[in-house]
Design an enzyme around this catalytic site. Structure first.
Site, PDB file in Angstrom:
ATOM      1  N   PRO A  83       0.834  -1.436   0.014  1.00  0.00           N
ATOM      2  CA  PRO A  83       0.025   0.142  -0.197  1.00  0.00           C
ATOM      3  C   PRO A  83       0.678   1.322  -0.189  1.00  0.00           C
ATOM      4  CG  PRO A  83      -0.673  -1.491   1.528  1.00  0.00           C
ATOM      5  CD  PRO A  83       0.315  -2.016   1.293  1.00  0.00           C
ATOM      6  N   GLY A  87       3.171   4.240   5.301  1.00  0.00           N
ATOM      7  CA  GLY A  87       4.363   4.182   6.368  1.00  0.00           C
ATOM      8  C   GLY A  87       5.100   2.864   6.280  1.00  0.00           C
ATOM      9  N   LEU A  88       4.892   2.133   5.044  1.00  0.00           N
ATOM     10  CA  LEU A  88       5.496   0.883   4.846  1.00  0.00           C
ATOM     11  C   LEU A  88       6.729   0.911   3.943  1.00  0.00           C
ATOM     12  CD1 LEU A  88       2.220  -1.309   4.904  1.00  0.00           C
ATOM     13  CD2 LEU A  88       3.784  -0.859   6.721  1.00  0.00           C
ATOM     14  N   GLY A  89       7.392   2.143   3.727  1.00  0.00           N
ATOM     15  CA  GLY A  89       8.139   2.229   2.987  1.00  0.00           C
ATOM     16  C   GLY A  89       8.050   1.827   1.586  1.00  0.00           C
ATOM     17  N   SER A  90       7.141   2.320   0.813  1.00  0.00           N
ATOM     18  CA  SER A  90       6.935   2.049  -0.425  1.00  0.00           C
ATOM     19  C   SER A  90       7.933   2.662  -1.672  1.00  0.00           C
ATOM     20  CB  SER A  90       5.514   2.499  -0.963  1.00  0.00           C
ATOM     21  OG  SER A  90       5.133   3.835  -0.870  1.00  0.00           O
ATOM     22  N   SER A  91       8.391   3.825  -1.278  1.00  0.00           N
ATOM     23  CA  SER A  91       9.441   4.665  -2.198  1.00  0.00           C
ATOM     24  C   SER A  91      10.642   4.180  -1.991  1.00  0.00           C
ATOM     25  CB  SER A  91       9.302   5.943  -1.860  1.00  0.00           C
ATOM     26  OG  SER A  91      10.017   6.296  -0.532  1.00  0.00           O
ATOM     27  N   ALA A  93      11.108   0.525  -1.369  1.00  0.00           N
ATOM     28  CA  ALA A  93      11.148  -0.601  -1.971  1.00  0.00           C
ATOM     29  C   ALA A  93      11.247  -0.369  -3.371  1.00  0.00           C
ATOM     30  CB  ALA A  93       9.898  -1.346  -1.413  1.00  0.00           C
ATOM     31  N   ASP A 135      14.534   3.669   5.128  1.00  0.00           N
ATOM     32  CA  ASP A 135      13.748   2.861   4.533  1.00  0.00           C
ATOM     33  C   ASP A 135      14.257   1.917   3.173  1.00  0.00           C
ATOM     34  OD1 ASP A 135      11.987   4.118   5.779  1.00  0.00           O
ATOM     35  OD2 ASP A 135      10.549   4.544   4.174  1.00  0.00           O
TER      36      ASP A 135
END
Length: 298
Positions: A83, A87-91, A93, A135
């Site tokens: 998602p 706050g899950l580090g998408s950028s 990743a 991240d």
């Protein structure tokens, strides 16, 4: 060719890491996959579900990646089950996945971890301006790490370390939340410094708990960290309700992860999170389980 960049959660220490304190962060099972096909010049197929601002940032970041990897002649496509803006580090990743595939395309062999981290960090600067580096480093390492001032050390556990990640809902940008906290910190520096020092101490206690496989102690540290994040003004009613929901379903500890604010994600530490995932999904809560460290870690 293709490459994967896992997302991340911060188990302990978010926000303090911005001020040079330590954070305990772990790569999760969900993330971003980048695939590359031969082309006449570097190119990126933009995902359809991005806002105009997100598309612009991604195009800038890809341009940096293309330049620094010496313009490999590939067209890159990305797909994700992570998602965005939670706050899950998408950028981070995304940056790691693209960095890996671009560097491999140019060199004809798998890139070194050091090169991946360097290129991903350059991309992250386009997304966030002055990122802490937590991240993309966590994503590139793919493990549980103690991160501080640009350096990361793997933290191993003798027991499986499993979390449930529950999505609360849309949140304000990280930049907005961090900026508001910074203004409060500037106004009352001694008061806020004490809170960050307490959080930093908890990170140290959490690392020792992980190394010992003491999940009960780690859960207690997580709960205390959540209380201090609340004191910093980083939580909200939806976040608090989800924290209590996870604890009611057996979490040994639960807290927000990432920037917090008015939404995002909440994590709960479980010996076995799968039964809680089933129950929460039946209630319409979007969530998933992931293992951060220990035997059979993902």
């Amino acid at each position: 060719m293709s490459a994967f960049g896992p997302g991340k959660i911060i188990l302990l220490g978010e926000h303090g890491v911005v001020y040079g304190h330590a954070a305990l962060a772990g790569a999760i099972s969900r993330g971003v996959r980048a695939s590359a096909e031969p082309s006449t010049q570097p190119g990126l197929e933009l995902p359809d579900d991005l806002s105009e601002g997100q598309q612009d940032a991604l195009e800038r970041a890809f341009a940096v990646a293309a330049k620094k990897s010496k313009h490999p002649k590939v067209s890159v496509h990305v797909s994700s089950d992570l998602p965005l803006s939670m706050g899950l580090g998408s950028s981070g990743a995304l940056s790691v996945a693209i960095a890996r595939v671009m560097l491999e395309a140019k060199a004809g062999k798998a890139p070194t971890p050091k090169d991946v981290e360097a290129l991903a960090f350059a991309m992250e600067k386009e997304f966030h301006g002055t990122p802490s580096g937590c991240d993309h480093t966590t994503s590139a390492r793919g493990t549980l790490v103690l991160f501080q001032k640009g350096k990361a050390i793997e933290v191993k556990s003798p027991r499986p370390l499993k979390v449930l990640v529950a999505l609360v809902g849309p949140r304000s940008s990280t930049k907005t939340t961090v900026g508001a906290l910074r203004e409060r910190q500037k106004r009352w520096p001694k008061r806020y410094r004490r809170v960050f020092e307490h959080i930093n101490a908890l990170v140290g206690e959490g690392v020792q708990a992980v190394k010992k496989g003491d999940l009960e102690s780690l859960g207690d540290v997580m709960n205390m960290n959540q209380g201090l994040l609340s004191a910093l003004g980083l939580t909200s009613t939806p976040i608090d309700e989800m924290v209590y929901t996870l604890r009611a379903h057996g979490a040994l500890g639960a807290k927000l992860t990432g920037a917090g604010g008015d939404g995002g994600a909440v994590i709960g530490l479980f010996a076995e999170p799968e039964p809680a995932v089933v129950k929460l999904r039946a209630q319409g809560i979007e969530c998933f389980a992931s293992q951060l460290a220990g035997p059979r870690a993902l």
